[in-house]
Write a protein that holds these residues in place. Structure first.
Motif: not given
Length: 401
Positions: A61-67, A105-119
């Motif tokens: 998720t982080s990789g998809l959102l990074s650009p 559980y996977f929905a939580c990791w989607l949110l955490l992937g967003t946090a990775m991409a932005t922080n």
């Protein structure tokens, strides 16, 4: 006195803020799963592999959102983007203890992937470049130097919280840190200063050569490939190093001691780069780091696993990774310039995060099916391929010669 005032009231405050938040975000998002996941999966009756699939989803998720995140920081700054992502991370962490169903559980990791991409590092680099422009290398170096302490803080803190509060209380504490420390610091303490960016003008026959390369073509592909393959090596090795050392005959205490050498070596090399930043070129730093990685693999493959050799491997690999993180921020800035830097570094980060997500499983499979020496030789060969990519890159200054 002026320097101290800048760290409190001026643009330099960004370095202090991001140095602190990088320790917290890496120490909460990246390092704890190795400690929390066995407890979480046992409580739900899931396999450890299923639990780690959530972490993989976060990285993808982080990789998809990074650009897209980088582009948003280019336009709006880190205040809005990084603070919003921290709040998304706080929500994901807060919901984790009650996410009993796999979908939740996977929905939580989607949110955490967003946090990775932005922080994590890439948005921090984009924020620093928006503030300091083409002169952001020293600020990037200092922030990565501080971020090197994340494992030093994150693992002991997680271990203490697990002992005192259990895994549910640990996740709720992490959520509170994101909501009440990280998000406010990004929203209110990051300066909103914007560097004067060079204005792009049409080139004429009499005009000087272009100062920066366009973020496309062979140079961009070589750079993205080099960092992606290096991320594969790093993620695969760090996640399987203890298993390799155990198979090589080291005891548990010796293997942990070897692993502990990685962090200090990483911090020491970043400190050296910070001191020598004005006299070193990030491309040559990257090339030297990859040579050190290839040498570390070759040393372990040729001499076999013993405590002294494994220690040299960890120190060499750690020192190389310390400066490679800086190169990942400094090289795109040097080659492609500060204009649109956030989106450029996000495009470079995307393939690196994809391979980082799957490398532990691929390398674990190789460890199970190949002899240890074969795995190490493949690591050395992969490092040489990375070196070949870096050797094929020419900076704007090279192109004008």
């Amino acid at each position: 006195m002026t320097a101290w005032r800048d760290l409190v009231f001026g643009p330099g405050r960004a370095v202090v803020v991001l140095a602190l938040t990088q320790i917290l975000t890496w120490g909460i998002l990246i390092y704890p799963p190795v400690l929390t996941m066995p407890l979480l999966t046992a409580a739900h009756g899931w396999s450890l592999a299923f639990g780690m699939a959530g972490f993989t989803l976060g990285l993808v998720t982080s990789g998809l959102l990074s650009p897209y995140v980088g582009g948003l920081i280019d336009r709006h700054g880190g205040n809005v983007v990084m603070a919003s992502g921290a709040l998304a991370g706080a929500l994901g962490l807060a919901l984790m203890p009650v996410a009993m169903h796999p979908v939740a559980y996977f929905a939580c990791w989607l949110l955490l992937g967003t946090a990775m991409a932005t922080n994590l590092y890439d948005p921090a680099f984009a924020t620093l470049t928006r503030i300091f422009g083409a002169n952001a290398r020293r600020q990037i170096t200092f922030v990565t130097f501080a971020g090197g302490f994340a494992s030093t803080v994150g693992w002991p803190a997680t271990h203490l919280l697990l002992a005192k509060l259990g895994w549910q209380g640990t996740y709720l504490t992490f959520a509170a840190v994101f909501a009440f420390v990280v998000a406010p610091l990004h929203a209110f303490a990051l300066p909103r200063h914007v560097a004067d960016m060079p204005v792009s003008v049409p080139q004429t026959a009499a005009a000087p050569a272009q100062a920066f390369l366009p973020p496309a073509g062979a140079a961009f592909l070589l750079l993205a490939t080099a960092f992606a393959l290096y991320s594969f090596i790093l993620s695969g090795v760090t996640s399987n190093l203890l298993a390799l050392l155990d198979r090589g005959g080291l005891g548990a205490a010796e293997a942990v001691a070897v692993g502990a050498m990685f962090g200090p070596a990483q911090v020491a090399s970043r400190l050296a780069d910070f001191v020598l930043a004005k006299r070193t070129h990030p491309l040559w730093i990257a090339r030297g780091a990859v040579v050190l990685v290839a040498s570390a693999f070759a040393l372990l493959a040729l001499l076999g696993v013993s405590f002294p050799v494994a220690a040299l491997f960890a120190i060499g690999f750690g020192a190389a990774n310390g400066v490679m993180t800086i190169a990942r921020g400094a090289l795109p800035l040097l080659m492609f310039g500060p204009v649109g830097y956030g989106r450029v570094i996000g495009r470079i980060a995307r393939p690196a995060q994809f391979v980082q997500a799957f490398a532990p499983f691929v390398v674990a499979s190789a460890v199970q099916t190949l002899p240890d020496r074969g795995v190490l030789v493949l690591g050395a060969v992969a490092a040489l391929v990375v070196l070949g990519c870096f050797l094929g890159i020419k900076t704007p200054g090279d192109a004008r010669r």
